[in-house]
Design a protein around this motif. Structure first.
Motif, PDB file in Angstrom:
ATOM      1  N   LYS A  67       0.827  -1.211   0.000  1.00 42.18           N
ATOM      2  CA  LYS A  67       0.000   0.000   0.000  1.00 42.18           C
ATOM      3  C   LYS A  67       0.863   1.263   0.000  1.00 42.18           C
ATOM      4  O   LYS A  67       0.401   2.326   0.394  1.00 42.18           O
ATOM      5  N   TYR A  88       5.328  -9.129   6.541  1.00 41.58           N
ATOM      6  CA  TYR A  88       6.001  -8.112   7.352  1.00 41.58           C
ATOM      7  C   TYR A  88       6.687  -8.797   8.522  1.00 41.58           C
ATOM      8  O   TYR A  88       6.095  -9.673   9.170  1.00 41.58           O
ATOM      9  N   ARG A 145      -8.193 -15.049  12.891  1.00 42.19           N
ATOM     10  CA  ARG A 145      -7.097 -14.113  12.646  1.00 42.19           C
ATOM     11  C   ARG A 145      -5.811 -14.896  12.383  1.00 42.19           C
ATOM     12  O   ARG A 145      -5.486 -15.837  13.116  1.00 42.19           O
ATOM     13  N   MET A 171       1.670  -4.219  15.490  1.00 38.13           N
ATOM     14  CA  MET A 171       0.909  -4.704  14.341  1.00 38.13           C
ATOM     15  C   MET A 171       0.651  -3.628  13.284  1.00 38.13           C
ATOM     16  O   MET A 171       0.127  -3.930  12.220  1.00 38.13           O
ATOM     17  N   THR A 172       1.031  -2.382  13.567  1.00 36.76           N
ATOM     18  CA  THR A 172       0.704  -1.319  12.607  1.00 36.76           C
ATOM     19  C   THR A 172       1.398  -1.524  11.269  1.00 36.76           C
ATOM     20  O   THR A 172       0.905  -1.055  10.238  1.00 36.76           O
ATOM     21  N   PHE A 174       1.503  -4.082   9.520  1.00 38.44           N
ATOM     22  CA  PHE A 174       0.664  -4.883   8.635  1.00 38.44           C
ATOM     23  C   PHE A 174      -0.380  -4.033   7.914  1.00 38.44           C
ATOM     24  O   PHE A 174      -0.940  -4.462   6.915  1.00 38.44           O
ATOM     25  N   GLU A 175      -0.633  -2.824   8.440  1.00 40.66           N
ATOM     26  CA  GLU A 175      -1.640  -1.963   7.820  1.00 40.66           C
ATOM     27  C   GLU A 175      -1.174  -1.418   6.476  1.00 40.66           C
ATOM     28  O   GLU A 175      -1.994  -0.927   5.698  1.00 40.66           O
ATOM     29  N   ARG A 176       0.120  -1.505   6.190  1.00 38.62           N
ATOM     30  CA  ARG A 176       0.671  -0.949   4.958  1.00 38.62           C
ATOM     31  C   ARG A 176       0.726  -1.969   3.825  1.00 38.62           C
ATOM     32  O   ARG A 176       1.243  -1.687   2.758  1.00 38.62           O
ATOM     33  N   SER A 183      -7.048 -10.418   1.446  1.00 40.85           N
ATOM     34  CA  SER A 183      -7.657  -9.142   1.824  1.00 40.85           C
ATOM     35  C   SER A 183      -8.838  -9.288   2.774  1.00 40.85           C
ATOM     36  O   SER A 183      -9.224  -8.328   3.446  1.00 40.85           O
ATOM     37  N   ALA A 186      -8.194 -11.045   8.664  1.00 35.80           N
ATOM     38  CA  ALA A 186      -7.327 -10.187   9.468  1.00 35.80           C
ATOM     39  C   ALA A 186      -6.124 -10.955  10.006  1.00 35.80           C
ATOM     40  O   ALA A 186      -6.146 -12.184  10.138  1.00 35.80           O
TER      41      ALA A 186
END
Length: 230
Positions: A67, A88, A145, A171-172, A174-176, A183, A186
């Motif tokens: 992303k 990641y 998850r 875990m942030t 993984f948001e990228r 998709s 989670a």
């Protein structure tokens, strides 16, 4: 050393490392694999470590699952020869790299992937958690998850790469990405169920489970000085 009442026929060197840059660990794996292709009698190896924040793409993975602009250089991104999509790595995630000669086990990659999943499922069971497989996907899930990703490369039946278990990471990161290209599912970490869990304690159970699943005696070892993390 991990002992068992069962007489093991195979030895496996256990390298318990700390935080190691991804490219150092990758070069180390390639060196171990090359040595074993040239001399298949060498002992198998299990490396357990953590990585600084880094994204990796499998050999045929789709960069659309990132992303962010891969050319901007804001994050370390490496395309490597394992299977699977983008993932990641970061501190708090326990990574395992087995360098195994599958001719000593079964020459069956699907069997090997299921056995790696079984290692993680047994670790979760120690904590009273029920790890799950999802047909058509590789990895381990916990209450929907994904807590463990798996990606491997095998050359002449010698394995490299392996598994990554989210123990207590930030875990942030993984948001990228779209983790593993999935998709609609989670990602999660064990800390969501066990808030005070640490990689240090989980290492022991991963090693113990690996020893049981693959029927090996783990011999704690130290690598060459070049590969010691700072």
């Amino acid at each position: 050393m991990f002992h068992s009442i069962y007489p093991y026929k195979k030895r496996c060197l256990l390298y318990n490392q700390g935080l190691m840059p991804y490219l150092d660990a990758h070069a180390w794996q390639r060196s171990l694999l090359t040595d074993r292709i040239h001399d298949p009698s060498l002992d198998d190896v299990l490396i357990l470590l953590e990585h600084p924040p880094v994204y990796t793409l499998g050999q045929g993975s789709n960069s659309d699952f990132l992303k962010f602009d891969i050319d901007k250089g804001q994050y370390d991104v490496h395309r490597v020869e394992r299977g699977g999509e983008v993932t990641y790595h970061c501190p708090g995630q326990l990574v395992g790299y087995p360098i195994l000669n599958l001719q000593r086990y079964r020459k069956d990659l699907h069997w090997y992937l299921r056995e790696l999943e079984e290692v993680i499922i047994r670790v979760l069971a120690v904590y009273g958690l029920q790890g799950e497989r999802i047909p058509a996907f590789t990895g381990v899930w916990l209450q929907g998850r994904k807590v463990a990703a798996i990606g491997i490369k095998v050359s002449r039946w010698i394995t490299m790469h392996g598994f990554a278990l989210n123990v207590c990471p930030d875990m942030t990161g993984f948001e990228r990405i779209v983790p593993c290209g999935i998709s609609d599912k989670a990602v999660g970490s064990l800390a969501e169920w066990i808030p005070d869990i640490t990689c240090e304690e989980v290492r022991f159970y991963v090693a113990q489970s690996f020893s049981e699943v693959f029927g090996v005696e783990l011999v704690e070892s130290q690598p060459k000085e070049f590969f010691h993390s700072e």
